[in-house]
Enzyme design. Structure first.
Site, PDB file in Angstrom:
ATOM      1  N   ASP A 112      -9.240  -2.977  -3.780  1.00  0.00           N
ATOM      2  CA  ASP A 112      -8.185  -2.997  -4.804  1.00  0.00           C
ATOM      3  C   ASP A 112      -8.850  -2.108  -6.120  1.00  0.00           C
ATOM      4  O   ASP A 112      -9.767  -1.894  -6.116  1.00  0.00           O
ATOM      5  CB  ASP A 112      -7.608  -4.589  -5.113  1.00  0.00           C
ATOM      6  CG  ASP A 112      -6.360  -4.635  -5.779  1.00  0.00           C
ATOM      7  OD1 ASP A 112      -6.008  -3.712  -6.419  1.00  0.00           O
ATOM      8  OD2 ASP A 112      -5.772  -5.770  -5.666  1.00  0.00           O
TER       9      ASP A 112
ATOM     10  N   ASP B  54      -2.527   0.966  -8.244  1.00  0.00           N
ATOM     11  CA  ASP B  54      -2.664  -0.454  -7.971  1.00  0.00           C
ATOM     12  C   ASP B  54      -1.577  -0.799  -6.904  1.00  0.00           C
ATOM     13  O   ASP B  54      -0.329  -1.008  -7.582  1.00  0.00           O
ATOM     14  CB  ASP B  54      -2.638  -1.139  -9.172  1.00  0.00           C
ATOM     15  CG  ASP B  54      -2.798  -2.695  -9.014  1.00  0.00           C
ATOM     16  OD1 ASP B  54      -3.163  -2.778  -7.713  1.00  0.00           O
ATOM     17  OD2 ASP B  54      -2.626  -3.593 -10.111  1.00  0.00           O
TER      18      ASP B  54
ATOM     19  N   GLU C 158       1.250  -9.288  -3.233  1.00  0.00           N
ATOM     20  CA  GLU C 158      -0.011  -9.452  -4.144  1.00  0.00           C
ATOM     21  C   GLU C 158       0.086  -9.845  -5.712  1.00  0.00           C
ATOM     22  O   GLU C 158      -0.292 -10.800  -6.356  1.00  0.00           O
ATOM     23  CB  GLU C 158      -0.935  -8.505  -3.969  1.00  0.00           C
ATOM     24  CG  GLU C 158      -2.535  -8.710  -4.499  1.00  0.00           C
ATOM     25  CD  GLU C 158      -2.775  -8.409  -5.767  1.00  0.00           C
ATOM     26  OE1 GLU C 158      -3.892  -8.729  -6.331  1.00  0.00           O
ATOM     27  OE2 GLU C 158      -1.902  -7.790  -6.416  1.00  0.00           O
TER      28      GLU C 158
HETATM   29 CO    CO Z   1      -2.038  -5.299 -10.040  1.00  0.00          CO
HETATM   30 ZN    ZN Z   2      -3.881  -4.847  -7.179  1.00  0.00          ZN
END
Ligand code: CO
Ligand code: ZN
Length: 376
Positions: A245, A192, A222
């Site tokens: 994502d 991630d 983010e």
């Molecule tokens: Co994240």
């Molecule tokens: Zn993410």
């Protein structure tokens, strides 16, 4: 800038090498420099123009044949991490989290600290020894204030000599590698969103014959409030946008089927909604259905996702200026925000292909018609 004209092919070996480089680099929110350098290097040969904005977003443009309609692809560069908040007399480092990092995964980890000069210092996260704890204390998850990073120093001066200061950042120390005997399933840190970032980079390279201008944006911050995507969207004013994502794959032992959300290895997920009670993104139905249509047309395995929590850059891009039709292509991931995240390389390859095809096939007319429907 002179962009390469030859066709780019997305392969499993190619995405693995790129993901390995991106995943192992150190880049928590606001400190994405090493990731930015990799992304610039990767995108440069394929871009007509490129720049880094004041927050550190990398923006690369591939001009379209029609000269109208703008598509923004967003993949975030930052990862969760730690920031040193205090160095004590004995040289132990206290820290605060950067982003949603849970106490449950911190204890017993090796970390790497990056100093301001760019040097990397290894440490471990420790706490009081269990042998001197009371039985009820042993059952509890220690709080961050009760943990520290041990770099093997015996004084504050020694730590300073290493270049480690208040404000130095740290992330899990973890390489990207295959699990079991698999050549498909990989584990590592920061998947991630290095996996979404890799998909965006690969997609941008492969975009071909596009009518719309394609803006690949490697976003910053983010994990701490979708900040990079917000300013990048303002500057680009896209007519349509996709975020790339991770999403939750809880298809694991002890979780009933109705709570899986997505399954590992079953293809990228096309999102319908995310966030608690759909408060994250409600994907634009026309964009969402276009993704499904293209996936079907080109035989790309995919799944449809309703996520009960979390959100992505798409939810802030959607609110830019007078609004942007936005959707998300997600890569199913297990154990998100831990040092042992797991993804399937097939899902990454297919997410890259889907984003590349979407970018190459949508027409300027389509993009402009969804961003503003004129009533005659
Ligand atoms: Co994240
Ligand atoms: Zn993410």
């Amino acid at each position: 800038m002179q962009r390469v004209k030859s066709m780019y092919e997305i392969t499993k070996e190619g995405v693995f090498q790129l993901l390995k480089k991106l995943s192992e680099a150190i880049g928590p929110s606001g400190f994405e420099d090493p990731i930015r350098e990799i992304v610039i290097e990767e995108l440069k040969p394929y871009a007509d123009s490129m720049w880094v904005d004041s927050l550190g977003n990398v923006i690369a443009v591939k001009k379209g044949s029609r000269g109208s309609g703008r598509l923004m692809l967003a993949g975030h560069m930052d990862e969760i991490g730690l920031i040193v908040s205090h160095v004590d007399q004995k040289g132990f480092l206290r820290f605060q989290p950067i982003g949603g990092i849970s106490e449950r995964v911190l204890l017993g980890q090796r970390v790497v600290i990056r100093t301001r000069e760019g040097r990397v210092v290894r440490g471990v996260i420790g706490s009081r020894p269990p042998h001197i704890m009371k039985p009820e204390e042993l059952k509890q998850i220690p709080e961050i204030k009760d943990m520290y990073v041990d770099v093997g120093a015996s004084s504050r001066e020694e730590v300073e000599k290493m270049g480690v200061l208040v404000g130095s950042i740290a992330v899990f120390e973890r390489d990207l590698s295959f699990v079991g005997g698999s050549s498909d399933v990989v584990t590592g840190k920061a998947l991630d969103d290095r996996v979404g970032l890799a998909a965006m980079v690969e997609a941008f390279k492969a975009v071909d014959g596009n009518e719309v201008d394609v803006y690949a944006v490697a976003t910053v911050q983010e994990e701490v409030g979708l900040k990079g995507a917000r300013v990048a969207a303002y500057s680009i004013t896209p007519d349509v946008a996709l975020a790339l994502d991770v999403t939750i794959a809880s298809d694991v032992a002890g979780v009933p089927e109705q709570e899986w959300i997505t399954q590992l290895g079953k293809g990228p997920a096309i999102k319908v909604v995310d966030g608690r009670a759909a408060t994250g993104l409600i994907a634009h139905p026309v964009v969402r259905d276009k993704l499904i249509e293209i996936a079907r047309q080109y035989n790309i395995p995919h799944q449809v996702e309703v996520a009960p929590g979390g959100t992505t850059d798409a939810s802030i891009i959607a609110l830019n200026k007078e609004g942007v039709p936005a959707a998300t292509v997600s890569i199913p991931s297990r154990y998100i925000h831990s040092p042992v995240e797991i993804v399937h390389l097939g899902d990454l390859v297919n997410a890259s292909k889907l984003a590349a095809l979407f970018s190459s096939k949508i027409t300027s007319e389509w993009a402009l018609s969804i961003s503003r429907r004129v009533i005659k």
